[in-house]
Design a protein around this motif. Sequence first.
Motif, PDB file in Angstrom:
ATOM      1  N   GLU A 167       0.317   8.438 -16.084  1.00 35.71           N
ATOM      2  CA  GLU A 167       1.027   9.692 -15.796  1.00 35.71           C
ATOM      3  C   GLU A 167       2.139   9.609 -16.710  1.00 35.71           C
ATOM      4  O   GLU A 167       2.779  10.820 -16.849  1.00 35.71           O
ATOM      5  CB  GLU A 167       1.309   9.723 -14.311  1.00 35.71           C
ATOM      6  CG  GLU A 167       0.446   9.937 -13.388  1.00 35.71           C
ATOM      7  CD  GLU A 167       0.950   9.937 -12.072  1.00 35.71           C
ATOM      8  OE1 GLU A 167       1.730   9.767 -11.688  1.00 35.71           O
ATOM      9  OE2 GLU A 167       0.329  11.234 -11.610  1.00 35.71           O
ATOM     10  N   THR A 172      -3.016   2.821 -13.485  1.00 31.00           N
ATOM     11  CA  THR A 172      -1.988   1.941 -14.401  1.00 31.00           C
ATOM     12  C   THR A 172      -2.824   0.739 -15.120  1.00 31.00           C
ATOM     13  O   THR A 172      -3.480   0.088 -14.368  1.00 31.00           O
ATOM     14  CB  THR A 172      -0.939   1.212 -13.334  1.00 31.00           C
ATOM     15  OG1 THR A 172      -0.051   2.481 -12.789  1.00 31.00           O
ATOM     16  CG2 THR A 172      -0.023   0.350 -14.080  1.00 31.00           C
ATOM     17  N   ILE A 173      -2.462   0.863 -16.297  1.00 29.31           N
ATOM     18  CA  ILE A 173      -3.321  -0.243 -17.216  1.00 29.31           C
ATOM     19  C   ILE A 173      -2.272  -1.221 -17.317  1.00 29.31           C
ATOM     20  O   ILE A 173      -1.241  -1.214 -17.770  1.00 29.31           O
ATOM     21  CB  ILE A 173      -3.571   0.423 -18.673  1.00 29.31           C
ATOM     22  CG1 ILE A 173      -4.521   1.506 -18.475  1.00 29.31           C
ATOM     23  CG2 ILE A 173      -4.240  -0.568 -19.334  1.00 29.31           C
ATOM     24  CD1 ILE A 173      -5.714   1.551 -17.690  1.00 29.31           C
ATOM     25  N   TYR A 174      -2.830  -2.379 -17.085  1.00 28.58           N
ATOM     26  CA  TYR A 174      -1.905  -3.756 -17.171  1.00 28.58           C
ATOM     27  C   TYR A 174      -2.570  -4.799 -17.562  1.00 28.58           C
ATOM     28  O   TYR A 174      -3.963  -5.135 -17.484  1.00 28.58           O
ATOM     29  CB  TYR A 174      -1.166  -3.918 -15.788  1.00 28.58           C
ATOM     30  CG  TYR A 174      -2.317  -4.501 -14.736  1.00 28.58           C
ATOM     31  CD1 TYR A 174      -2.908  -3.650 -13.808  1.00 28.58           C
ATOM     32  CD2 TYR A 174      -2.047  -5.677 -14.432  1.00 28.58           C
ATOM     33  CE1 TYR A 174      -3.797  -4.039 -13.061  1.00 28.58           C
ATOM     34  CE2 TYR A 174      -3.240  -6.123 -13.402  1.00 28.58           C
ATOM     35  CZ  TYR A 174      -3.950  -5.311 -12.719  1.00 28.58           C
ATOM     36  OH  TYR A 174      -4.784  -5.960 -11.863  1.00 28.58           O
ATOM     37  N   LEU A 175      -1.912  -5.967 -17.909  1.00 25.81           N
ATOM     38  CA  LEU A 175      -2.403  -7.155 -18.356  1.00 25.81           C
ATOM     39  C   LEU A 175      -2.635  -7.920 -17.008  1.00 25.81           C
ATOM     40  O   LEU A 175      -1.940  -8.587 -16.391  1.00 25.81           O
ATOM     41  CB  LEU A 175      -1.522  -8.100 -19.205  1.00 25.81           C
ATOM     42  CG  LEU A 175      -2.024  -9.358 -19.679  1.00 25.81           C
ATOM     43  CD1 LEU A 175      -3.355  -9.119 -20.452  1.00 25.81           C
ATOM     44  CD2 LEU A 175      -0.827 -10.033 -20.592  1.00 25.81           C
ATOM     45  N   SER A 214      -0.189   0.425 -22.093  1.00 27.09           N
ATOM     46  CA  SER A 214      -0.009  -0.225 -20.807  1.00 27.09           C
ATOM     47  C   SER A 214       0.706   0.738 -20.104  1.00 27.09           C
ATOM     48  O   SER A 214       1.717   1.457 -20.565  1.00 27.09           O
ATOM     49  CB  SER A 214       0.553  -1.866 -21.015  1.00 27.09           C
ATOM     50  OG  SER A 214      -0.372  -2.429 -21.697  1.00 27.09           O
ATOM     51  N   GLY A 215       0.737   0.490 -19.040  1.00 23.20           N
ATOM     52  CA  GLY A 215       1.721   1.460 -18.117  1.00 23.20           C
ATOM     53  C   GLY A 215       0.854   2.594 -17.126  1.00 23.20           C
ATOM     54  O   GLY A 215      -0.684   2.498 -17.349  1.00 23.20           O
ATOM     55  N   THR A 267      -2.879  -1.433 -27.437  1.00 20.17           N
ATOM     56  CA  THR A 267      -2.160  -2.068 -26.627  1.00 20.17           C
ATOM     57  C   THR A 267      -1.661  -1.285 -25.418  1.00 20.17           C
ATOM     58  O   THR A 267      -0.848  -1.821 -24.570  1.00 20.17           O
ATOM     59  CB  THR A 267      -1.188  -2.883 -27.339  1.00 20.17           C
ATOM     60  OG1 THR A 267      -0.229  -2.056 -27.783  1.00 20.17           O
ATOM     61  CG2 THR A 267      -1.612  -3.813 -28.362  1.00 20.17           C
ATOM     62  N   LYS A 280      -5.247  -0.245 -11.827  1.00 21.41           N
ATOM     63  CA  LYS A 280      -4.672  -0.245 -10.525  1.00 21.41           C
ATOM     64  C   LYS A 280      -4.205   1.056 -10.168  1.00 21.41           C
ATOM     65  O   LYS A 280      -3.866   1.776 -11.002  1.00 21.41           O
ATOM     66  CB  LYS A 280      -3.867  -1.200 -10.208  1.00 21.41           C
ATOM     67  CG  LYS A 280      -2.455  -1.398 -10.816  1.00 21.41           C
ATOM     68  CD  LYS A 280      -1.646  -2.610 -10.322  1.00 21.41           C
ATOM     69  CE  LYS A 280      -0.286  -2.530 -11.126  1.00 21.41           C
ATOM     70  NZ  LYS A 280       0.425  -3.691 -10.783  1.00 21.41           N
TER      71      LYS A 280
END
Lengths: 754, 810
Positions: free
Chosen positions: A385, A459-462, A381-382, A379, A446
């Motif tokens: 870095e 950045t990994i996000y939903l 996310s964020g 899970t 993104k």
Amino acid sequence: MTTSSCRFGNSGGAALLALVALAPCATAQPISSDVQRTERVYFATDVVPILTKLGCNSGGCHGKAEGQNGFQLSLLGFEPDQDYEAIVQEARGRRLFPAAPRSSLLLLKAVGILAHGGGKRLTIDSPDYQTILRWIDSGSPPAKTTDPVLERITVTPARGTFDVKMRQQPLRVTGYFSNGTTRDLTHQAVYQSNEPEVAEVNEFGVVQTKNRSGLFAVMVRYADQLAVFHGTVAHIAKGVDNAAALIAWERANNPSGIDKPLAANWKRLGIVPSRPATDEEFIRRASLDICGTLPTPDEVRAYLSDTRVDKRSRLIDRLLERPEYAAYFAVKWADILRNRGMGYGTSHQRPGTALFTGWIRDSIAENKPYDRFVSEILTASGSQETNPPTIWYRTIRTTPEYVESVAQAFLGIRIQCAQCHHHPAERWSQADYYQLAAVFARVGRKGGFADAEVPTGETIYLADAGEIVHPRTKKVMEPRPPGGAAFKLDRYDDPRRALAIWMTAAENPYFARTMANRLWGHFMGRGIIHPIDDARSTNPPSNPELLDALSREFVTSRYDVKHLIRVICNSAAYGLSSTPEESNKHDMQSFARYYPRRLTAEVLLDGIGQVLDSPTKFRSTAGNFPPGTRAIDLPDEAVPSHFMDVFGRPARNSACECERVDAPALGQTLALVSSPEMQEKLTVAKGYVTQLATNGKPHRENVEGIFLRVFSRLPRAREMTVAVKFLESQTDRKEAYGSLLWSLLATNEFLFNH
Amino acid sequence: MIRDFTSVGSRVLLAVCCGCLGADARVYGQSPNPVLNSVFPAGGQAGTSVIVALEGTSLEGMRDIHSTVPRLTAKKLDANRLQLDIPAGTPSGIYDLRAVGLHGVSSPRAFFVSNRTETLEVEPNDTLDAAQEIPLDAVANGRIDKPGDVDCFKFKAKAGQRVVMECWGERIDSRLRAVLEVYDADGKRLASNRGYARIDPLVDFLVPADGTYSVKVFDLSFLGSTSHFYRLDIDTKPRVEFAYPCVLTRGKATKVKLYGRNLSPGPPRQDLALDSVEVEITPPMTERLKFAPLPIRPSQLAVDSFTYSYPGSNAPVLIGVTDLPVIAASDNRTADRAQEVTVPCAVNARLIEGDERHWYAVHARKGEVLWLEAFGARLGAPVDLDVTVLESTGKKELLKLAATVENLGGYRFPTDHPDPTGRWVVPADGRYLILVRNVIGGTTSDARRLYWLSIRREEADFDLAIVSRRTDQPAGLNVMLGGREMLEVFAFRHRGMSGPIRITAENLPSGIQCPDAWIGPGQDRGVVVLSASRESQGVVSDLKFVGHADVGGETITRSAKGGSMIWPKLTTPSGRLTQAIPLATAPESRLLMTASPSDAAIDQEGILDVAVDIEQRIEGAIGPIQLSVVGLPRACNSTATIPAGKTKGWVSIAFPTSLPPGPYTFAIQAETTIAVSGAKGAKPAQVAVNLVSNPITVTVRPARIVLELDPHAPTKIARGKIVQLRFTAERKHGFIGKVHTELTAPGGVVGLRARGVTLVGQSDSGSLQVIATDDAPLGRHLFLRLEAVGTVEDRPVYRACCFVELEITE
């Protein structure tokens, strides 16, 4: 039912064999539904399985992705609708001739009347021919939703024990249909042994053992259903009462917990375990297995002089608290999680790999519960870095990578076949594959630095939207775990969260077992399910009770990894010698002895550095590592080291631990004999060789120290004599010690954990 | 108290400073750019003196420091070392420091003024055995000065103390990506951290037993250099991380909880959770952040905020301020429990759990225009907010707020951020739901996930940032005597603000000029150009730039903030606001470019010819001069080349109809080389020169004539031949007069003759007959255009042009 099994005589001619082969026919009671079956032939459950049995839809023939000579069937018949279209409708229907069914191209080719690349597959008088003929004759009806569905098959017997007297076992396969009927499918089913060196099975389901003891399984497949027969071939004792020896062993070792199922297996196999390992063997073994690090001479001496009865468990506890434990297992997990540094620029990726490796190492050091460890990765996310587990998504970024990494790393299943077709030996369909893929469909990315091959700093996000479409049916797939129910999600829920909850639930059939098996494989050299990430009903555990016990232990301890390691390492089995006994010398499944294995690349390099007091200096364009950095401390696989590369350091291209190879290679020998690493370590100014050359101690004393360093034991008398004699024969003391050490480091006793 | 600078390399650093001059001069010949890479130590205690070493490029002749620390004085010790006297009572925080030298003022570096004891790292301290002992409640100033370097410190602590180790790296402009590891006296690692305040690490540590503890600092990738400096706090004193509510109503006394560590009296919390303390704070009444001794990112420019310092805390905390009523979120995690809020308002909340959702309900009337803006990431909170407007049932989404903002400043001054903003036109009277969630929450919880959501009417506003035009390295603002320098201005337009913005410069010292400049309507960037007289030597002065805009008939003014790149050549953009915009004069300019006219009015579809004249004050052959336009929208881009050896030329700029009418300011930029004589007999060096002209302000008026050349018109004409150029000239905005057309070019049309056509009545198309003379110069005729003049009562009033591409061939 016809007696096509009479042909069995061809396979050997032995009367006994023929009798046994006939047995299923003779013993099979007429099944009430058989008569009805003759009245109607169903395409999905009657015709397609024949094509499978005949090999028509195998991967080498019409079942391959592009088909064969314009005729394409689904692999092993898992897609009957597709097969119906191919047989009945494609090529303007030329493959069937309803007006004269016997003249159908399908049959003419199969019986060899017309030229057929696959040769003659059927005889006209065979029941299979008749079945297909009847189906064509009845108008070649397609499968209907009202047709009876094959719900399961069983194999009888489900288990069997073989010995001198009992070397064969005919199997009987029964199909159970949704309309309540049953049918004998023994001659239509497909059989496959997972250990052909132990036992084989013929096309009629007769199991024949060979001359090796061991465990085996026979996969039975009919249509899309599978069943497994488990066999045990007991060791044939020659004048030795193994049973008595085993009883004696049990008395001496008082097996409990996980040793019990092992002892039960040994009993079934008629073998006895090897003697217990010596203290010297054990401290070396445990230090290498837990910490990837050789024990120092002082540690060995202290352990040998320790007289407490629980000194082994104390040693294990001590080792688990050492930073090397976390570092060593972090390498293992960084391999599985594919924490790669290679790409267009290691210097750009190094912060990420270092961050992720550091997080893995910290998680292991703090003994983070395994369920939390995995959930945090799944899970994640964020920003890559700042949130280390998001680095997993740097390498894992496509649908196949999501599905296959999750399945293989955390569930211990290989589902990649199902990307293109139904898994040939398992329940996994394309739908299972793409439903799992749908869990990751809304992983958004993104930002980041992405001007080349491997973007970093994303950045990994939903994401709001994202869907996976089934490539064949074109249906949008709902997120669903393999073998589980569809998730109940609202549009703002992260499906990955639901997957993590499903996965880490106590009742999950894969999660705890996979880790238990993985750790067992790490410490025992072979998984209970082997390969460790290929669990399937057709590759059953060699000792299901043992795997169950370990999994239970893991779940009830709330996924306490150190606890599981303690359980394994404190077992009597782990403490067995690697020296085989007569009864277990062929054993590679039941853990009746410790299976020796070569040190991994990192451990070997570190070990040589430790012995020679000359740590490797690691340098790379992305940064120079501080003096004393060990190979097991490195953040990724991109730190240059030819030595480690030839000894099988993996490139982290897959989640499979099998990528780390321990096969011998010429380059390894050359690396040990003449690599710059070895030369530097043997000649370094303040290294061990120099210390020995200048310490002024008698050779005997130095030889003792050398053996403790290299082998974690004192030299035997003959070894001492030979070594001292050699040293005394040399004029250059430094050269002499260098040569001695060089020789010892090239021995199997050093190169292997045993 | 003076602390000596003892670490290695001061002479090496000086050599680096000097050695780089040559390279800089070659590249940017006319004006070496002083770049300050590091100040070491990067901070000092208020009320003490500290000796600092400066390292950078083009710093020769350093004579002083320019600092935002109030009343800080500097005494030069040698080429690159100074003694700084930090006044007692200076509020703790991070200030800007710049070197002032021969070439003017340098780019800034952070300098931390603390209220703690300060120490300096002493090498060798690479191993735990060689750890340097420092007192508790102190700051260690160190550097990871070479690849693979590890710095170790040790300190004594007592059981039960809550010791916080916080490393400041990125936040003080360092290249260090620090890792902290804490060990006990036996060498057992107790804790580690690789990033807490973004990438700067923090370890919060409950001391298990009296004894000595050690902390290791190293770079995550084991990189190192003199630019990898850091400050390591090891203390038990108060530290504030954030305030909640995170936004307060301007001028209204409000009870605020400060969250941090070691804030509560009594024994420390055993669970190491954040402490909190309640204080009453009255935010200032002033508009916009005046001064913040904190690192402020470009994206935070639009966050109306102020700083608050809790007594004894190591650094101030940033708190938002608004003129709206502020309310707190409560019990609103599902749609059916949506919290009713009244527009306008600012709602404070925290999305502590990863999958937490907050629902708000508003009543609005059809046609109302509301602006929703979320502030989260810009407060430094680890969130990526998603804001959605839904129907009252919560089932149908009406509006998803834009989650990305354009990065105006690019690599050197990244203004983008994930906080969503959006304009919502209410479709019908009714109740609507607004959902706020965090799309990077994962499965973790974090008390720092703050946000506020502003819901308000369409009230236009703006902010401005001014940054150096250099994109290759950080720079200060230096104007050469008798020369010019240009700055780029970024406009952050809020809530429908679309009109032009006029920028004026204040506090200009004698001899410095800065004509007013305009950022055109709807534009988000522009330029200002400063010039210095040849007599204004030694000027160092803070400037103030103010933006003025007409909003609803009233003029609002906003001060511009300075901005700077922090490091070039990083994989991630790196920029921040500066606390001041100091200007210095640099040695005399060798060239001066003048463009004319300096102001003009032009219709859309018109072409402006700008004449350029370069005054050469240095001997040497001048190479070809590349001219380009800077400060206008991309649609107006134009370039030209003045041949080698010549210093006069022109560039023509077309203003298309897509450009909204209004005032625009731009300048001409010239790039060329001069062959400068070196030592006797040496080959002249080709020195690159980059010049900027005086600013040109042009007022664009609505087009009355739209000219369009037949796209199939010939593009080549042979000598002695005739071609027909068909065109249309559409009259607009009520203009109905005659339209005369001519073929023209700046400096006259050479080698071509054309007869103009006059369009009268309803006629709006014509054909121009063009004849090439037998001796017409071969090649493309530069800036040739068809020009139309609209007359009113026979007076030429309106003009329109379009370029004609015509190549003269044999």
